[in-house]
Structure formats: structure tokens, C-alpha cells
Scaffold this active site. Sequence first.
Site, PDB file in Angstrom:
ATOM      1  N   GLU A 129       5.145  -7.055 -12.011  1.00 49.52           N
ATOM      2  CA  GLU A 129       4.458  -6.775 -13.285  1.00 49.52           C
ATOM      3  C   GLU A 129       5.031  -7.540 -14.482  1.00 49.52           C
ATOM      4  OE1 GLU A 129       4.330  -2.510 -13.721  1.00 49.52           O
ATOM      5  OE2 GLU A 129       2.981  -2.277 -12.021  1.00 49.52           O
ATOM      6  N   GLU A 167      -0.736  -2.646  -3.087  1.00 47.34           N
ATOM      7  CA  GLU A 167      -0.688  -1.240  -3.524  1.00 47.34           C
ATOM      8  C   GLU A 167      -2.088  -0.644  -3.678  1.00 47.34           C
ATOM      9  OE1 GLU A 167       1.735  -0.737  -7.036  1.00 47.34           O
ATOM     10  OE2 GLU A 167       3.157  -2.260  -6.405  1.00 47.34           O
TER      11      GLU A 167
END
Length: 381
Positions: free
Chosen positions: A176, A287
Site C-alpha cells: 500500500e 486479498e
Amino acid sequence: MSKYLYENFKDDFRLGAAISGIILMSDEERQGLFEFMKKRMEEFKKNFKPQPGMPEFKFPEPQPYPKGDMPDKRLAAQHFNLVVAENECKMGSIYHGPDQFDFKGADRLLKFARENGQAMRWHTLVWHNQSPKWIFEDGKGGKASKEQLEERLKNYIMTVGERYKDDICSVDVVNECISDKNFILRDGADRSQWFDIMGPDYVDKAFFWAKEAFPNSSLVINDYNLEMIEGKRQGMYNLVKGMKERGVPVDTVGLQMHINIENPPISEIEKTIELYGSLGLKVIVTEMEVSAYLDKDFEHPDPRREYDQAFLDQQAERYAKIFECFRKEARAGILKDVVLWGVTDRMTWKNNFPAPGRGDCPLLFDTEGKEKPAFYKLLNL
Ligand code: XIL
């Protein structure tokens, strides 16, 4: 017909699941965790000051865990040939001081993977969330210096690699790191203490150390909304293109794919995978889940829609369409693994994100561990 889900995809990609450490715990440990969560929630409620304009929400009451094995454990063992820790391999779970490492949770998952003949991936080495506080501090009330933080990070990556390098097929090296504000590297003002202290080349450095530590694993840069927001997708493209030109050993882009029942369209998912493929990189889905809620529902939380048949069928259809796209991209040699972020709707993090306590039903097994229509659809795809 396949009996277990992974078998239906094994010629194309590995099928993985994120495993919550809770499902591998003993009853006593789980009870301890429940007491801890209750206490923490009480403290949180006491100190909570709502921001002006924030929608009202009910605080979730921690629920005690059932005794004995939860269905998640059996389902994870049977239907998946790849696992990843939902939290136990994050730095905050492991790195408690300069020479203090706690590998209990990571070891427990590795044992589970070995017992079930599964591959394991590592999530994650460097992230602005769930990092230990001490690592950014100098111990005298100030910030750690650049040299201090670099030494700590390198020591961490090397120590983890030393212990797990032969067992880990792929590593999320940096997680991220693209900002949602301007789609370039997230900086100190955007919550990255890594950037703030080490500067923008912290990403390259982490990859070089990871290559030393995990010479045989694929090295992944992982992020969310790449398939959803074109600017962010392009921002990641620019970053990895530059990294490749600089000889940084990144070989795979991880698409988190926390998506929902309507967005994004399949064509965007396909475009995203092919864009990174065009750089000679591999892609993995790290994910994934399919939320019942569109982002805009945040302001008007609905009751859980789990047992609405129309929704379940729509969700099954959506999973099927997306997995068809995955199959195609795997056959084109780009997509390698697909990992779902959890096993049952009981345990999904989406029950508390983005709206605490709202509840969601984004996975293939319901709260009791029963197969949902999406499961059967994929089993027969
Ligand atoms: C989430 C876990 O699922 C939760 O249990 C935890 O409380 C917070 O983190 N992106 C990531 C994951 O990279 O590590 C996050 O996992 C979900 C979003």
C-alpha cells in the site's frame, strides 16, 4: 468433477486463503483474546470522540468464540493449496524490539501449511500500518534517524528470510505505498513513516534486501484499488516501470481486490492485469473478496443481506465471471495465484470495515461454514 475447490484451478493458478490466527488457537488462547478485545472495546468507547458529520454507527460487541475447531480450519485445509497469515506475519505481530522477535503465529501457520501440503506466502514486510511504534522512535522522545531505521528494517528482513526463505513462495515486500491523493508514493503527510524517515528510496532498498533474504521467492508490490481507480493503476505502473529500469528486483504486482458486488467491471480487472503483464511482470490477486455493499452504502448501513437468495445468486455470478477472467490471464502466462481474504463470512474483516459492526458477507462460505452458491459456481466453473 473436482471435490475440492483448488483442484478445479490447479492447472491455471494456486487458490489461496488468508488464515486468521484465531482459527489455529487453543480454546484457552481464544478465551484470553476475547477478554482482551472486550477490554479494548470498552476503552475505545470511553475515549471515542465522533468527528463532526460522521455517520452514526453501533459499536460492535465482541462475541465469544465457539469452543473447539471452527469450520474455517477444515475448509481452509481442504479447499485451498496456498495460505497467508491475515495478521501474524505483519511486522507489528513479530518485531517487538531491536532483537526481539516473536514467530509463534507465523510458525503455527507454517505448520498448518505443511500438514496440509499447502504453499505459504508472506504478508507483509513493509507497511505504514501494523508496524511497531518503537521502530520509528529514537528511544529519547524523538524520531529514529534514517540510519537507525534502515538498520532495523534490514535486520528485520534478513532475520525473517533466514528463518522462512525455504518455505515462502512469494513475499509482499512493500504494501500500500501508492497514495490515494496523488497516486505517487505515499509520504509522511499521508501516514508513511517509512517515507518520512528513509525518503522515497525506502521501496527500492526493501526490495534489494528482500532479494538477499528470500533469493528464491517471488517479490511482490501489493496495493488496493488498482483495478478500481485508473489513476492509481497508472501510478503503480509508473512506479514499477521505474523500479525495473533501476534494476530493482520486483517481479510481481499484487492486486488486493477488495471489491464489491458491482464494481469494478470485469473489463477493468482484465485491463489492469494486462497492463502490468506488458512490463514483463507477473500478477497475483492477494486479498480478494466481493462485498455486498457499494462504497456509498457506508452512509446508510443496511442490515446484512446474507440470506437473500437474489443477492447470493448475483454474488455467485460475479465470482464466476471474475474467475473466468483469472483463468484467461493465467493461461496467457500473467496471473499466478488468487488468494481470498478469509474463509467464512463469520470471520471476515469486512464485518468491521469500513463500517464497524455493519457486517458483510463477501466470501464463499457463510457464517456457519456452509458452502454458498458462489462456492458451487466456482467448483463447477
Ligand atoms: C486486515 C486484517 O484482515 C484485519 O484482521 C486487521 O484488523 C487489519 O488488517 N489490506 C491489507 C491487509 O493489506 O493486511 C488488511 O488486513 C486488509 C487491507
